[in-house]
Write a protein that holds these residues in place. Structure first.
Motif, PDB file in Angstrom:
ATOM      1  N   LYS A   1       8.360   9.991 -23.284  1.00 58.77           N
ATOM      2  CA  LYS A   1       6.878   9.788 -23.830  1.00 58.77           C
ATOM      3  C   LYS A   1       6.020   9.961 -22.506  1.00 58.77           C
ATOM      4  N   GLY A   2       6.525  10.339 -21.351  1.00 62.22           N
ATOM      5  CA  GLY A   2       6.066  10.744 -20.196  1.00 62.22           C
ATOM      6  C   GLY A   2       7.139  10.815 -19.034  1.00 62.22           C
ATOM      7  N   PHE A   3       6.719  11.626 -18.036  1.00 63.59           N
ATOM      8  CA  PHE A   3       7.804  11.536 -16.865  1.00 63.59           C
ATOM      9  C   PHE A   3       7.269  11.864 -15.803  1.00 63.59           C
ATOM     10  N   PHE A   4       7.903  11.865 -14.764  1.00 63.69           N
ATOM     11  CA  PHE A   4       7.546  12.122 -13.331  1.00 63.69           C
ATOM     12  C   PHE A   4       8.352  13.217 -12.911  1.00 63.69           C
ATOM     13  N   ASP A   5       8.192  14.327 -12.401  1.00 72.88           N
ATOM     14  CA  ASP A   5       8.849  15.356 -11.925  1.00 72.88           C
ATOM     15  C   ASP A   5       8.798  15.380 -10.450  1.00 72.88           C
ATOM     16  N   PHE A   6      10.009  14.702  -9.875  1.00 69.49           N
ATOM     17  CA  PHE A   6      10.204  14.726  -8.178  1.00 69.49           C
ATOM     18  C   PHE A   6       9.981  15.924  -7.553  1.00 69.49           C
ATOM     19  N   ALA A   7      10.572  16.869  -8.284  1.00 67.15           N
ATOM     20  CA  ALA A   7      10.546  18.149  -7.364  1.00 67.15           C
ATOM     21  C   ALA A   7       9.290  18.779  -7.324  1.00 67.15           C
ATOM     22  N   SER A   8       8.518  18.764  -8.242  1.00 67.07           N
ATOM     23  CA  SER A   8       6.913  18.959  -7.882  1.00 67.07           C
ATOM     24  C   SER A   8       5.760  18.040  -7.727  1.00 67.07           C
ATOM     25  N   ASN A   9       6.295  16.718  -7.625  1.00 69.55           N
ATOM     26  CA  ASN A   9       5.389  15.753  -7.233  1.00 69.55           C
ATOM     27  C   ASN A   9       4.402  15.456  -8.522  1.00 69.55           C
ATOM     28  N   THR A  10       4.688  15.726  -9.797  1.00 69.44           N
ATOM     29  CA  THR A  10       3.812  15.819 -10.890  1.00 69.44           C
ATOM     30  C   THR A  10       4.042  14.932 -11.801  1.00 69.44           C
ATOM     31  N   LEU A  11       2.966  14.096 -12.164  1.00 69.31           N
ATOM     32  CA  LEU A  11       3.200  13.162 -13.411  1.00 69.31           C
ATOM     33  C   LEU A  11       2.539  13.597 -14.592  1.00 69.31           C
ATOM     34  N   TYR A  12       3.501  13.656 -15.562  1.00 66.89           N
ATOM     35  CA  TYR A  12       3.051  13.988 -17.118  1.00 66.89           C
ATOM     36  C   TYR A  12       3.107  12.630 -17.906  1.00 66.89           C
ATOM     37  N   CYS A  13       1.878  12.689 -18.688  1.00 69.86           N
ATOM     38  CA  CYS A  13       1.708  11.694 -19.666  1.00 69.86           C
ATOM     39  C   CYS A  13       0.559  11.938 -20.481  1.00 69.86           C
ATOM     40  N   PRO A  14       0.489  11.070 -21.645  1.00 73.55           N
ATOM     41  CA  PRO A  14      -0.475  11.129 -22.501  1.00 73.55           C
ATOM     42  C   PRO A  14      -1.809  10.444 -21.792  1.00 73.55           C
TER      43      PRO A  14
ATOM     44  N   ARG B   1       0.827  -1.164   0.072  1.00 78.12           N
ATOM     45  CA  ARG B   1      -0.019   0.158   0.082  1.00 78.12           C
ATOM     46  C   ARG B   1       0.905   1.183   0.047  1.00 78.12           C
ATOM     47  N   HIS B   2       0.502   2.294  -0.832  1.00 80.20           N
ATOM     48  CA  HIS B   2       1.254   3.432  -0.860  1.00 80.20           C
ATOM     49  C   HIS B   2       0.320   4.633  -1.036  1.00 80.20           C
ATOM     50  N   THR B   3       0.566   5.514  -0.038  1.00 82.84           N
ATOM     51  CA  THR B   3      -0.098   6.746  -0.292  1.00 82.84           C
ATOM     52  C   THR B   3       0.562   7.970  -0.897  1.00 82.84           C
ATOM     53  N   ILE B   4       0.237   8.576  -1.745  1.00 79.91           N
ATOM     54  CA  ILE B   4       1.063   9.562  -2.524  1.00 79.91           C
ATOM     55  C   ILE B   4       0.264  10.856  -2.116  1.00 79.91           C
ATOM     56  N   GLN B   5       1.087  11.514  -1.359  1.00 82.97           N
ATOM     57  CA  GLN B   5       0.448  12.968  -0.813  1.00 82.97           C
ATOM     58  C   GLN B   5       0.846  14.007  -2.066  1.00 82.97           C
TER      59      GLN B   5
ATOM     60  N   GLY C   1       1.273   4.418 -16.140  1.00 83.20           N
ATOM     61  CA  GLY C   1       1.349   3.504 -15.187  1.00 83.20           C
ATOM     62  C   GLY C   1       2.772   3.310 -14.598  1.00 83.20           C
ATOM     63  N   HIS C   2       3.784   3.542 -15.538  1.00 85.52           N
ATOM     64  CA  HIS C   2       5.074   3.333 -15.536  1.00 85.52           C
ATOM     65  C   HIS C   2       5.772   4.659 -14.659  1.00 85.52           C
ATOM     66  N   GLU C   3       5.120   5.858 -14.877  1.00 83.03           N
ATOM     67  CA  GLU C   3       5.278   7.008 -14.408  1.00 83.03           C
ATOM     68  C   GLU C   3       4.773   7.233 -12.896  1.00 83.03           C
ATOM     69  N   LEU C   4       3.590   6.337 -12.780  1.00 82.63           N
ATOM     70  CA  LEU C   4       2.908   6.119 -11.530  1.00 82.63           C
ATOM     71  C   LEU C   4       3.909   5.407 -10.518  1.00 82.63           C
ATOM     72  N   HIS C   5       4.578   4.308 -11.046  1.00 83.68           N
ATOM     73  CA  HIS C   5       5.479   3.800 -10.238  1.00 83.68           C
ATOM     74  C   HIS C   5       6.660   4.400  -9.879  1.00 83.68           C
ATOM     75  N   HIS C   6       6.990   5.444 -10.829  1.00 81.69           N
ATOM     76  CA  HIS C   6       8.048   6.487 -10.203  1.00 81.69           C
ATOM     77  C   HIS C   6       7.634   7.364  -9.200  1.00 81.69           C
ATOM     78  N   ALA C   7       6.341   7.606  -9.090  1.00 78.30           N
ATOM     79  CA  ALA C   7       5.728   8.390  -8.079  1.00 78.30           C
ATOM     80  C   ALA C   7       5.685   7.653  -6.650  1.00 78.30           C
ATOM     81  N   THR C   8       5.469   6.317  -7.119  1.00 76.51           N
ATOM     82  CA  THR C   8       5.353   5.434  -5.820  1.00 76.51           C
ATOM     83  C   THR C   8       6.846   4.749  -5.341  1.00 76.51           C
ATOM     84  N   LEU C   9       7.518   4.366  -6.193  1.00 79.68           N
ATOM     85  CA  LEU C   9       8.776   3.715  -5.897  1.00 79.68           C
ATOM     86  C   LEU C   9      10.025   4.633  -5.942  1.00 79.68           C
TER      87      LEU C   9
END
Length: 126
Positions: free
Chosen positions: A90-103, A44-48, A111-119
């Protein structure tokens, strides 16, 4: 088949023997079943304060350049080939702003970028 003076049997076993065999079989299969679930897990992961931005390809590339300072499409030389490989963001996760960018409808990329946000970071560094 009826046994003279006793309960109905099949193959020389009465119903209580059948019931014991069934119970033992269920217990045995339950024990085996439990051992086959050892590879199961729940995480379980909670992303604030996660922000998700859906973008078309051109806008995504512009956003990548603005945040990273590098081009979204680049040629990368390969050791085993003289032909360069084209790499495209094709998409990316910005760790500084906690923002996921994707189509929007690209579930694989999002989903790949969400894994970066989580892991966090999990790509090998070059």
């Amino acid at each position: 088949m009826l046994n003279e003076g006793g309960p109905a049997t099949e193959y020389g076993l009465n119903w209580s023997s059948h019931l014991r065999l069934i119970i033992c079989g269920l217990m045995f299969s339950g024990a085996i079943g439990c051992s086959s679930h050892q590879d199961r897990y729940i995480e379980r992961h909670t992303i604030q304060n996660l922000t998700i931005v859906f973008l078309d390809e051109n806008s995504l590339h512009e956003q990548w350049k603005q945040i990273s300072g590098s081009e979204a499409v680049r040629f990368q030389t390969q050791m085993d080939s003289p032909v360069p490989k084209v790499q495209t963001v094709k998409g990316f996760f910005d760790f500084a702003s906690n923002t996921l960018y994707c189509p929007k409808w690209n579930f694989e990329v999002c989903g790949h970028e969400l894994h970066h946000a989580t892991l966090g970071h999990f790509h090998p560094t070059n």
